[in-house]
Design a protein around this motif. Structure first.
Motif, PDB file in Angstrom:
ATOM      1  N   UNK A 186       0.723  -1.091   0.024  1.00 57.03           N
ATOM      2  CA  UNK A 186      -0.081   0.079   0.055  1.00 57.03           C
ATOM      3  C   UNK A 186       0.820   1.287  -0.158  1.00 57.03           C
ATOM      4  N   UNK A 187       0.218   2.326  -0.376  1.00 58.64           N
ATOM      5  CA  UNK A 187       1.104   3.794  -0.443  1.00 58.64           C
ATOM      6  C   UNK A 187       1.812   3.928   0.830  1.00 58.64           C
ATOM      7  N   UNK A 188       1.005   3.625   1.947  1.00 59.80           N
ATOM      8  CA  UNK A 188       1.596   3.858   3.281  1.00 59.80           C
ATOM      9  C   UNK A 188       2.538   2.853   3.751  1.00 59.80           C
ATOM     10  N   UNK A 189       3.161   2.032   2.942  1.00 65.35           N
ATOM     11  CA  UNK A 189       4.041   1.025   3.258  1.00 65.35           C
ATOM     12  C   UNK A 189       3.790  -0.170   3.766  1.00 65.35           C
ATOM     13  N   UNK A 190       2.314  -0.623   3.966  1.00 67.45           N
ATOM     14  CA  UNK A 190       1.676  -1.843   4.463  1.00 67.45           C
ATOM     15  C   UNK A 190       1.724  -2.798   3.722  1.00 67.45           C
TER      16      UNK A 190
END
Length: 262
Positions: A186-190
């Motif tokens: 995901x964009x948040x690094x998840x």
């Protein structure tokens, strides 16, 4: 504008509408999941380890969907026979010896009495400690917990090897049952990984982990991205071929293990 006012004046997000229809084939009756999807542009029929799905765009009538099913009846029978021929291990039966897929092998599974349900692996295979009042739901929950623990153990073993050359570590790890993908970032690094990965050979699992880690450097599939993968995992092509050959079977095995018995 406040969040409340924005929700009040904004149109509601379109939702999927689902129901089930029965379809008679040559040798059996099957359930078809019928989904009206606001994002769909055409009628689509698909078959995977979860079953048969008919997708209708907003303006398609139910009659059009039924005609589409009739036109593709032979194709559907062929696809279902293909899934049935995947040579899956026999379903687990509570209290009876069986086999448990793990890291590309089928471990002999035995049952022993216990105060609570939990699984362990030893030199003889897999042992499921089972309480007297265990149910089918207990079995599916125990299997999922076991595979999640094994998956996290593998990631914990491999991740330190790759972190020093990355701009940052993944924000968190989520384990999911995915229908088509093997992983995502995901964009948040998840990072999300398919739980079926731990059923297949370990080198293929490690490749998927490397693939998703490289998206921390290149958030695309450009030549620069594949160069990052090649640098860290030169044998990635062999593992991609492995998933093309065995991927559907791995996902079907996981579905069979985690789906409650009717």
């Amino acid at each position: 504008m406040s969040g409340f006012l924005r929700r009040l004046i904004s149109p509601a997000a379109p939702t999927l509408q689902r129901d089930t229809v029965r379809l008679r084939l040559e040798d059996a009756e099957i359930d078809v999941l019928r989904v009206r999807d606001p994002r769909a542009r055409r009628i689509k029929l698909s078959v995977d380890e979860r079953g048969v799905r008919l997708t209708l765009p907003p303006r398609a009538s139910l009659v059009m969907g039924e005609r589409f099913l009739e036109l593709h009846r032979d194709w559907l029978s062929t696809q279902l026979r293909s899934y049935q021929a995947q040579n899956l291990p026999p379903p687990l039966v509570i209290g009876e010896p069986g086999v448990l897929p793990l890291r590309g092998a089928l471990l002999p599974l035995r049952w022993e009495s216990g105060r609570f349900a939990h699984m362990r692996v030893d030199g003889e295979g897999a042992c499921l400690h089972w309480p007297a009042r265990g149910t089918d739901a207990t079995l599916r929950r125990t299997l999922r917990e076991f595979y999640e623990a094994q998956t996290r153990a593998d990631v914990g073993q491999w991740l330190p090897r790759y972190l020093p050359a990355l701009p940052r570590a993944p924000a968190r790890l989520r384990l999911k049952v995915m229908s088509s993908q093997w992983g995502s970032l995901a964009p948040d690094g998840s990072m999300a990984l398919d739980l079926a990965l731990v059923l297949g050979r370990s080198s293929a699992f490690e490749y998927v982990l490397v693939h998703e880690l490289c998206h921390l450097i290149q958030a695309n599939h450009s030549p620069a991205f594949w160069a990052e993968v090649e640098q860290r995992f030169p044998a990635w092509r062999q593992e991609r071929d492995y998933f093309q050959a065995e991927g559907r079977r791995l996902k079907a095995m996981l579905r069979q293990l985690l789906t409650p018995t009717p």
